[in-house]
Design a protein around this motif. Structure first.
Motif, mmCIF file in Angstrom:
data_model
loop_
_atom_site.group_PDB
_atom_site.id
_atom_site.type_symbol
_atom_site.label_atom_id
_atom_site.label_comp_id
_atom_site.label_asym_id
_atom_site.label_seq_id
_atom_site.Cartn_x
_atom_site.Cartn_y
_atom_site.Cartn_z
ATOM 1 N N THR A 45 0.826 -1.210 0.000
ATOM 2 C CA THR A 45 0.000 0.000 0.000
ATOM 3 C C THR A 45 0.860 1.259 0.000
ATOM 4 O O THR A 45 0.534 2.232 -0.684
ATOM 5 C CB THR A 45 -0.964 0.035 1.208
ATOM 6 O OG1 THR A 45 -0.213 -0.131 2.412
ATOM 7 C CG2 THR A 45 -2.021 -1.033 1.097
ATOM 8 N N ASP A 48 2.273 1.550 -3.577
ATOM 9 C CA ASP A 48 1.236 1.966 -4.522
ATOM 10 C C ASP A 48 0.927 3.463 -4.360
ATOM 11 O O ASP A 48 0.785 4.175 -5.364
ATOM 12 C CB ASP A 48 -0.029 1.134 -4.337
ATOM 13 C CG ASP A 48 0.149 -0.319 -4.769
ATOM 14 O OD1 ASP A 48 1.109 -0.620 -5.511
ATOM 15 O OD2 ASP A 48 -0.667 -1.151 -4.354
ATOM 16 N N ASP A 49 0.841 3.942 -3.127
ATOM 17 C CA ASP A 49 0.606 5.375 -2.883
ATOM 18 C C ASP A 49 1.755 6.214 -3.421
ATOM 19 O O ASP A 49 1.548 7.270 -4.019
ATOM 20 C CB ASP A 49 0.420 5.652 -1.385
ATOM 21 C CG ASP A 49 -0.884 5.097 -0.836
ATOM 22 O OD1 ASP A 49 -1.784 4.759 -1.639
ATOM 23 O OD2 ASP A 49 -0.986 4.992 0.402
ATOM 24 N N TRP A 50 2.987 5.740 -3.226
ATOM 25 C CA TRP A 50 4.186 6.440 -3.697
ATOM 26 C C TRP A 50 4.176 6.540 -5.227
ATOM 27 O O TRP A 50 4.453 7.602 -5.792
ATOM 28 C CB TRP A 50 5.424 5.714 -3.186
ATOM 29 C CG TRP A 50 6.723 6.249 -3.665
ATOM 30 C CD1 TRP A 50 7.376 7.358 -3.223
ATOM 31 C CD2 TRP A 50 7.571 5.669 -4.666
ATOM 32 N NE1 TRP A 50 8.563 7.506 -3.899
ATOM 33 C CE2 TRP A 50 8.711 6.484 -4.784
ATOM 34 C CE3 TRP A 50 7.474 4.535 -5.470
ATOM 35 C CZ2 TRP A 50 9.741 6.207 -5.680
ATOM 36 C CZ3 TRP A 50 8.502 4.265 -6.354
ATOM 37 C CH2 TRP A 50 9.620 5.094 -6.456
ATOM 38 N N VAL A 51 3.837 5.446 -5.887
ATOM 39 C CA VAL A 51 3.774 5.450 -7.356
ATOM 40 C C VAL A 51 2.688 6.408 -7.833
ATOM 41 O O VAL A 51 2.916 7.227 -8.734
ATOM 42 C CB VAL A 51 3.533 4.021 -7.906
ATOM 43 C CG1 VAL A 51 3.211 4.056 -9.394
ATOM 44 C CG2 VAL A 51 4.746 3.133 -7.641
ATOM 45 N N ARG A 52 1.508 6.351 -7.208
ATOM 46 C CA ARG A 52 0.398 7.220 -7.617
ATOM 47 C C ARG A 52 0.726 8.701 -7.422
ATOM 48 O O ARG A 52 0.250 9.550 -8.172
ATOM 49 C CB ARG A 52 -0.860 6.871 -6.830
ATOM 50 C CG ARG A 52 -1.532 5.626 -7.307
ATOM 51 C CD ARG A 52 -2.870 5.396 -6.626
ATOM 52 N NE ARG A 52 -3.338 4.063 -6.911
ATOM 53 C CZ ARG A 52 -3.235 3.028 -6.076
ATOM 54 N NH1 ARG A 52 -2.691 3.174 -4.887
ATOM 55 N NH2 ARG A 52 -3.678 1.845 -6.432
ATOM 56 N N SER A 53 1.551 9.006 -6.427
ATOM 57 C CA SER A 53 1.910 10.406 -6.169
ATOM 58 C C SER A 53 3.036 10.888 -7.082
ATOM 59 O O SER A 53 3.480 12.028 -6.969
ATOM 60 C CB SER A 53 2.311 10.591 -4.706
ATOM 61 O OG SER A 53 3.569 9.991 -4.454
#
Length: 65
Positions: A45, A48-53
């Protein structure tokens, strides 16, 4: 239920990149990772948050003179 900790191999497979890329991103792009002894561990998680940001986005090429 708690989220399992993943290895560098697991995260590389999750992202579709090499393990070398994962280590480069830890060093150069502040990829969220936790050192446990000699091993790096990851939570999907957080990654995934790091990639989305935009954490894994390529840097802008420098202008050449």
């Amino acid at each position: 239920m708690t989220e399992p900790w993943l290895s560098a191999d697991d995260i590389a497979a999750h992202l579709g990149v090499t393990k070398d890329t994962v280590y480069t991103w830890i060093a150069e792009k502040n990829m969220p990772a936790h050192k446990v002894g000699r091993l790096w561990k990851f939570q999907a998680t957080e990654i995934d948050d790091w990639v989305r940001s935009g954490g894994a986005a390529q840097d802008e090429p420098e202008a050449r003179a």
